[in-house]
Scaffold this motif. Structure first.
Motif, mmCIF file in Angstrom:
data_model
loop_
_atom_site.group_PDB
_atom_site.id
_atom_site.type_symbol
_atom_site.label_atom_id
_atom_site.label_comp_id
_atom_site.label_asym_id
_atom_site.label_seq_id
_atom_site.Cartn_x
_atom_site.Cartn_y
_atom_site.Cartn_z
ATOM 1 N N VAL A 217 0.821 -1.158 0.048
ATOM 2 C CA VAL A 217 -0.197 0.120 0.036
ATOM 3 C C VAL A 217 0.989 1.216 0.074
ATOM 4 O O VAL A 217 0.527 2.228 -0.752
ATOM 5 N N LEU A 218 1.932 1.290 0.813
ATOM 6 C CA LEU A 218 2.744 2.367 1.205
ATOM 7 C C LEU A 218 3.457 2.843 -0.319
ATOM 8 O O LEU A 218 3.449 4.003 -0.650
ATOM 9 N N HIS A 219 3.885 1.725 -1.018
ATOM 10 C CA HIS A 219 4.512 2.212 -2.313
ATOM 11 C C HIS A 219 3.664 2.157 -3.552
ATOM 12 O O HIS A 219 4.137 2.428 -4.696
ATOM 13 N N SER A 220 2.402 2.011 -3.543
ATOM 14 C CA SER A 220 1.450 1.968 -4.506
ATOM 15 C C SER A 220 0.678 3.515 -4.655
ATOM 16 O O SER A 220 0.211 3.576 -5.751
ATOM 17 N N VAL A 221 0.575 3.867 -3.679
ATOM 18 C CA VAL A 221 -0.118 5.221 -3.617
ATOM 19 C C VAL A 221 0.552 6.440 -4.147
ATOM 20 O O VAL A 221 1.802 6.110 -4.299
ATOM 21 N N GLN A 222 0.037 7.245 -4.860
ATOM 22 C CA GLN A 222 0.717 8.282 -5.587
ATOM 23 C C GLN A 222 1.241 9.596 -4.496
ATOM 24 O O GLN A 222 1.847 10.484 -5.011
ATOM 25 N N GLU A 223 0.590 9.752 -3.364
ATOM 26 C CA GLU A 223 1.073 10.688 -2.294
ATOM 27 C C GLU A 223 2.211 10.203 -1.495
ATOM 28 O O GLU A 223 2.438 8.872 -1.403
ATOM 29 N N GLY A 224 2.966 11.040 -1.182
ATOM 30 C CA GLY A 224 4.196 10.807 -0.422
ATOM 31 C C GLY A 224 4.024 10.424 0.957
ATOM 32 O O GLY A 224 2.846 11.186 1.567
ATOM 33 N N ILE A 225 4.340 9.480 1.840
ATOM 34 C CA ILE A 225 3.975 9.045 2.988
ATOM 35 C C ILE A 225 5.045 8.757 3.794
ATOM 36 O O ILE A 225 6.216 7.966 3.076
#
Length: 531
Positions: A217-225
């Motif tokens: 999930v962390l690396h699939s979203v387009q937002e920086g987290i």
């Protein structure tokens, strides 16, 4: 495959290890204690037999007519005081002069282990079965004044008594071992309960699955987290966050200060209150930050921050605006051709066939020339779409828009998308339209080639040019030399930023007759191979 719970694993493993360790230690100490007791009893029997064999009263008694009458009382008293099971004094023939059981006095010694003392004069420890049973014995010869062997002393402890003493020690050790085992059971239970509480009741395989899901999930979203702990140390950061912040490599366990605008993170750590959509500037980028606290019961143990670049939203808006502009330009182009069709219809109705033919030939030759270049030499659909829109706009504004005959490009690499190309070419060509506004014969020329390692786009115009004062500020955000109420100064800035993101550059040549914008875009994406 049956999955065993963590609770069962901890209890089973801890109890097995504890039981094995206790068993080994108990066996070892039992063996060592038993051996030590046996050795001590043997040494005690030997030392006592030596002491008795050297007593003058015992030696002198051998000269008497009835040695047992003198020896028995002395030896019996010593036996009772020392706790020995028996003390037997015998002559060279093995006839007893003393014995705990007086009826055995005068009889031959039993066991057959006195030969070394009587014949060889040795002091030693032996184990043999006598009239009282199996015993541990200390043997010592008795010498007279002349050094001759006149008898033997045998001091013994029954093996049965020694075993009883060993058993008592084993019993104590077993009690201690049992207490240790019960303690380990209680400790194992409390440990497993504590670990289960720390893992929120999740089993290890569930934690592993959650970890994999979190990473996905962390690396699939387009937002920086990113997430930080209570001390402001980075716990995790996805690839998008690294890209937005210009970070390469691992920054785990690094301080957040200097890598990210940390003030909202520390504020959330302090207050425990989440913050949403806070606009901040970081390294010439405007980002929208949202922070959420990580709570452990009532305490804040960390913060998760999600953020995105504001220019991404602006880019989407700009792209939509460009598409809207193209739609309006195509509508204007349609309107213009409709008017031409009406004019052609009028010529035909009036019988002006030659004029109609000239009009058709003029339009056809111009369109054929432009279409040949756009559709046969410009083979990328994205560039074709942009050029068609600008050709329509040029026709409406009475601007000569020429696609140079030497232009030729194949399909562009996949990493250059329509949105990026629209921001680059659309803004530069629109800037050229504004530059030629008001000139007598406005001309804009477009050239494209993909020879070599770069894709090159060139846009020239015969406008008023750019002043020397404006040149350094040309790509600054918000800068414009135009006047008006509508917001300006973003087109060339967005174009330059997009070119930089693609690893390219924009060159500007400000001549007396023409101003030329040249865009160089590498065919290979930054940090990777061409796809």
């Amino acid at each position: 495959m049956v999955k065993v719970s963590l609770h069962t694993k901890i209890l089973g493993l801890t109890l097995s290890l504890s039981f094995l360790l206790i068993l080994l230690l108990t066996s070892y100490y039992t063996y060592m204690n038993g051996k030590q007791i046996v050795e001590e009893r043997g040494r005690l029997a030997l030392e006592l037999s030596k002491a008795i064999s050297l007593m003058p009263s015992i030696i002198d008694a051998f000269e008497l007519e009835e040695p047992s009458a003198s020896i028995q009382p002395i030896v019996e008293e010593i036996r009772q005081k020392t706790g020995a099971e028996f003390i037997v004094v015998g002559n060279r023939e093995g006839i007893r002069y003393s014995h705990p059981n007086e009826s055995e006095i005068g009889k031959r010694m039993i066991g057959g282990d006195s030969k070394r003392a009587i014949e060889d004069g040795e002091y030693y420890i032996s184990e043999a079965r006598g009239s009282l049973g199996l015993s541990m014995r200390g043997k010592s010869p008795i010498f007279d004044e002349n050094g001759d062997i006149i008898g033997v002393v045998s001091v013994g402890y029954l093996v049965e008594d020694i075993e009883k003493q060993i058993f008592k020690i084993i019993s104590k050790e077993l009690v201690i071992s049992l207490i240790a085992l019960v303690t380990s059971i209680i400790g194992s239970y409390l440990l497993s309960k504590s670990i289960r509480k720390d893992t929120l009741g999740l089993e290890p395989y569930e934690i592993a699955n959650l970890y994999k899901e979190k990473n996905a999930v962390l690396h699939s979203v387009q937002e920086g987290i990113l997430s930080v702990d209570s001390k402001g140390m980075i716990a995790s950061m996805n690839q998008r966050a690294k890209s937005l912040l210009g970070i390469s490599g691992s920054v785990r366990h690094s301080k957040i200060d200097g890598l990210f605008p940390s003030s909202p993170l520390y504020e959330v750590l302090k207050t425990g209150e989440p913050q949403f959509d806070k606009e901040m500037t970081w390294k010439e980028k405007t980002i929208i930050v949202s922070c959420t606290p990580i709570l452990d019961e009532k305490n804040v143990t960390g913060v998760v921050a999600s953020f995105r670049e504001k220019t991404e939203i602006e880019q989407m808006i700009n792209t939509l605006s460009e598409m809207k502009t193209y739609s309006e330009e195509l509508r204007a182009q349609t309107h213009e051709f409709t008017n031409k069709l009406y004019a052609l219809s009028g010529l035909l109705q009036l019988g002006e066939y030659e004029e109609a033919i000239k009009m058709i030939q003029g339009e056809t030759s111009e369109l054929e020339f432009q279409n040949q270049i756009v559709f046969k030499q410009i083979k990328d659909t994205k560039v074709q779409v942009i050029l068609l829109g600008k050709l329509g706009k040029a026709s409406e504004k009475k601007v000569i828009f020429e696609v140079e005959a030497q232009s030729y490009i194949d399909k562009l690499p996949e990493h250059i998308n329509l949105s990026q190309l629209t921001l680059i070419l659309g803004n530069i060509i629109d800037n050229a339209f504004e530059a030629v506004y008001g000139t007598n014969l406005p001309i804009i020329k477009f050239f494209a080639t993909d020879l070599g390692e770069d894709i090159i786009f060139e846009v020239s115009d015969n406008g008023n040019g750019i002043s020397d004062e404006d040149m350094p500020l040309l790509f600054e955000r918000g800068f414009t030399s135009k006047e008006g109420e509508n917001p300006r100064g973003y087109g060339l800035s967005n174009a330059n930023r997009t070119v930089n993101e693609l690893g390219g550059i924009i060159e500007v040549q400000n001549g007396k007759e023409n101003t030329v914008f040249t865009v160089y875009l590498p065919k290979k994406p930054l940090g990777g191979e061409e796809r």
